[in-house]
Design an enzyme around this catalytic site. Structure first.
Site, PDB file in Angstrom:
ATOM      1  N   GLU A   1    -107.100  31.259 -12.315  1.00 15.56           N
ATOM      2  CA  GLU A   1    -107.174  31.933 -13.615  1.00 15.56           C
ATOM      3  C   GLU A   1    -106.337  33.214 -13.693  1.00 15.56           C
ATOM      4  O   GLU A   1    -106.792  34.251 -14.173  1.00 15.56           O
ATOM      5  CB  GLU A   1    -108.636  32.238 -13.971  1.00 15.56           C
ATOM      6  CG  GLU A   1    -109.459  30.980 -14.191  1.00 15.56           C
ATOM      7  CD  GLU A   1    -110.862  31.278 -14.696  1.00 15.56           C
ATOM      8  OE1 GLU A   1    -111.328  30.553 -15.583  1.00 15.56           O
ATOM      9  OE2 GLU A   1    -111.499  32.226 -14.194  1.00 15.56           O
ATOM     10  N   VAL A   2    -105.114  33.154 -13.230  1.00 11.24           N
ATOM     11  CA  VAL A   2    -104.206  34.288 -13.394  1.00 11.24           C
ATOM     12  C   VAL A   2    -103.844  34.424 -14.867  1.00 11.24           C
ATOM     13  O   VAL A   2    -103.469  33.452 -15.529  1.00 11.24           O
ATOM     14  CB  VAL A   2    -102.942  34.096 -12.527  1.00 11.24           C
ATOM     15  CG1 VAL A   2    -101.920  35.169 -12.842  1.00 11.24           C
ATOM     16  CG2 VAL A   2    -103.311  34.110 -11.051  1.00 11.24           C
TER      17      VAL A   2
END
Length: 580
Positions: free
Chosen positions: A332-333
């Site tokens: 989840e960058v």
């Protein structure tokens, strides 16, 4: 030989697998169900009050503690099942005096792929039973099985029974998030004990995240001193060693996860200069979300100091956790969070990409884990399959990389396995145990509806998720029925090393952890150990219902506050609560 047909509290609920002709005979309840059971003449004998487990002469430190633990449990548990069944009882044979334990290889360490097989034989005419295992860890699995065979007050044990047992998958785990809410060490130890009762062998400790950094590391103490919820919410090095030692004595590996470069807002309390978009509102009006949920901040791959801090963290973690797997996160960058930083914004404006930023971080940190620290690195699937940011597969050599999948069910498992990676399956559609509890954001006007939902926008009513992105609640049957090898070729299936249920802790802490995990994690445990199908290939969830009711009852007796799966009336009236 005098044989009587007596009523006593010994539940029998596992049909022997190797002979369909035994379907109408009494059954035994061992959870997870053993792989092979032979019990041609179902009979039980008393357990002697002076019963002892007799280990072999080798003094293995963890097995010695397990033997002492099971000696106490077998003699003191006095479990009375929900339904006391009829069972043959022979008065002509002596009570069982002992269980002789033999282990082929005491030197085998607790690591991924260790042999956990065992054989258990309890003769009807002998005063001693025999348990043999390839390793101490298999012996622990056999001791757990023997403990579940013993029922009643006074206790009895099935005799004339032979069990040969081994797991389908070498990696059978529970993920617990201790960042969003803190769990005291005692509750973690109880969770690990419950795992060992269910023959689960991996405690995935998601120890840090954006909300807090609760682990006190010698090289970087300020990360916890400033980034935790406070002095009462810390895990000291002594706490870590206690958890790892306790887990080893229960045959459970502890895999630490330090999630990065995303999910690192808590690092900014100590090092604001290496964290982008720190301490900002997560969903600014008129702009892009800066995080998947409140708690904004990501490590800056362009700041050299980032890598000094990360290296110190990873070295300390490897020192505290001897486990060969080290989970480095990677999920989840958020691109908007990175671009909130002027140097990153300039990098992108000059033609750089978000993928290059992630690859820069992976290339700078991965060799430390795999080469210098000699670990196998585990990442979430996002590093390869992320919808917005990902790296090229050349940055992730499969020989030293394990990928954990959590999206798109069997489809993503297939994508990773076909690419040659070992896979741990945690698909949210089946294995996320926090789902279905509604939303946790404050100031949410969507709940303020006294009549129907807005047309075409279901939320509180039918078709709505009530604020839980991964709704509905994952019932034990949903967990039990997941085939993690669905749609895979034989070669691809061989790349799947197992699975983990996950408890993310936005709405969980030590007050509710037992009920959130159990008995749903037990449902996964059986599918990972012996599968969810009978000898004819049919799903066995129907017969598992009564067995799980009884196993949950026994877990509660062992101090695990597992939730009920049905009204007690259903367990007392088998089959009457079935849908059809």
């Amino acid at each position: 030989m005098a044989t009587f047909f007596l009523l006593f509290p010994l539940l029998i609920v596992i049909t022997p697998i190797q002979s369909s002709s035994l379907q109408t005979t009494p059954q035994i309840n061992v959870w997870p169900k053993p792989t092979f059971v032979s019990w041609p003449n179902p009979t039980a004998n008393p357990l002697s009050p002076s019963f002892r487990i007799l280990p072999s002469c080798h003094d293995h430190p963890y097995l010695r503690r397990a033997v002492a633990r099971y000696n106490r449990l077998v003699l003191t548990e006095r479990h009375c099942p929900i339904l006391p069944p009829l069972l043959n009882f022979s008065s002509s044979f002596p009570p069982l005096l002992s269980l002789s334990l033999s282990v082929a290889d005491f030197s085998s360490p607790l690591r991924h792929g260790v042999d956990e097989s065992y054989s258990l034989s309890i003769s009807a005419s002998a005063s001693s039973a025999n348990l043999s295992a390839a390793t101490p860890w298999g012996a622990m699995r056999g001791l757990e099985t023997f403990s579940q065979l013993v029922y009643g007050d006074p206790p009895f044990v099935p005799v004339g029974i032979d069990i040969y047992d081994f797991p389908l998958f070498p990696h059978r785990g529970v993920l617990l998030d201790t960042s969003r809410n803190f769990y005291p060490v005692g509750d973690i130890l109880r969770t690990i004990r419950a795992m060992s009762h269910n023959k689960l062998n991996v405690f995935h400790w998601h120890i840090t995240d954006s909300q807090s950094f609760p682990v006190l590391l010698p090289s970087e103490p300020d990360l916890a001193l400033k980034g935790s919820y406070g002095p009462a919410f810390l895990y000291s090095p002594a706490d870590i060693r206690r958890v790892v030692d306790y887990a080893s004595s229960h045959g459970v590996r502890v895999v630490p996860e330090i999630d990065a470069p995303g999910h690192t807002a808590s690092w900014a309390k100590a090092y604001p200069e290496i964290v982008t978009c720190a301490n900002k509102f997560w969903a600014p009006a008129g702009g892009e979300q800066l995080a998947a949920e409140p708690g904004t901040g990501q490590l800056n791959p362009l700041n050299p100091k980032t890598y000094r801090v990360v290296r110190n963290v990873l070295r300390d973690v490897a020192e505290l956790f001897p486990e060969s797997f080290l989970h480095a996160g990677g999920d989840e960058v958020n691109t908007a969070c990175w671009e909130d930083d002027p140097t990153v914004k300039s990098f992108i404006a000059a033609g750089g990409t978000h993928d290059e930023l992630l690859e820069l971080f992976i290339n700078a940190t991965r060799p430390l884990v795999t080469s210098l620290l000699n670990r196998t690195v585990v990442y979430w699937e996002d590093v390869l399959l992320g919808p917005n940011v990902k790296v090229d597969a050349t940055a992730l050599p499969p020989e030293t990389t394990v990928l954990q999948t959590w999206n798109n069910g069997p489809a993503n498992t297939k994508r990773l396995a076909s690419a040659g990676y070992r896979v741990v399956v945690s698909s949210w559609e089946f294995y996320y145990l926090d789902c279905g509890n509604g939303g946790w954001m404050g100031n949410d006007s969507r709940y303020d509806r006294q009549e129907d939902d807005e047309p075409g926008v279901p939320f509180n009513g039918p078709g709505g998720n009530g604020g839980s992105w991964c709704a509905p609640f994952k019932s034990w049957q949903r967990v039990y029925d997941y085939d993690i090898l669905h749609g895979l070729s034989e070669e691809e299936a061989g790349m799947v090393i197992g699975g983990e249920v996950a408890l993310w802790s936005e709405q969980s802490d030590e007050m509710v952890v037992d009920g959130k995990l159990w008995p749903r994690a037990a449902a996964m445990a059986e599918t990972m150990w012996s599968g969810n199908r009978d000898e004819n290939g049919r799903k066995r969830y129907a017969q598992a219902t009564d067995r799980l009711n009884e196993w949950r009852h026994r877990m509660v007796g062992r101090g695990i506050r597992a939730e009920p799966i049905q009204p007690l009336w259903c367990a007392m009236n088998p089959g009457m609560c079935n849908l059809v």
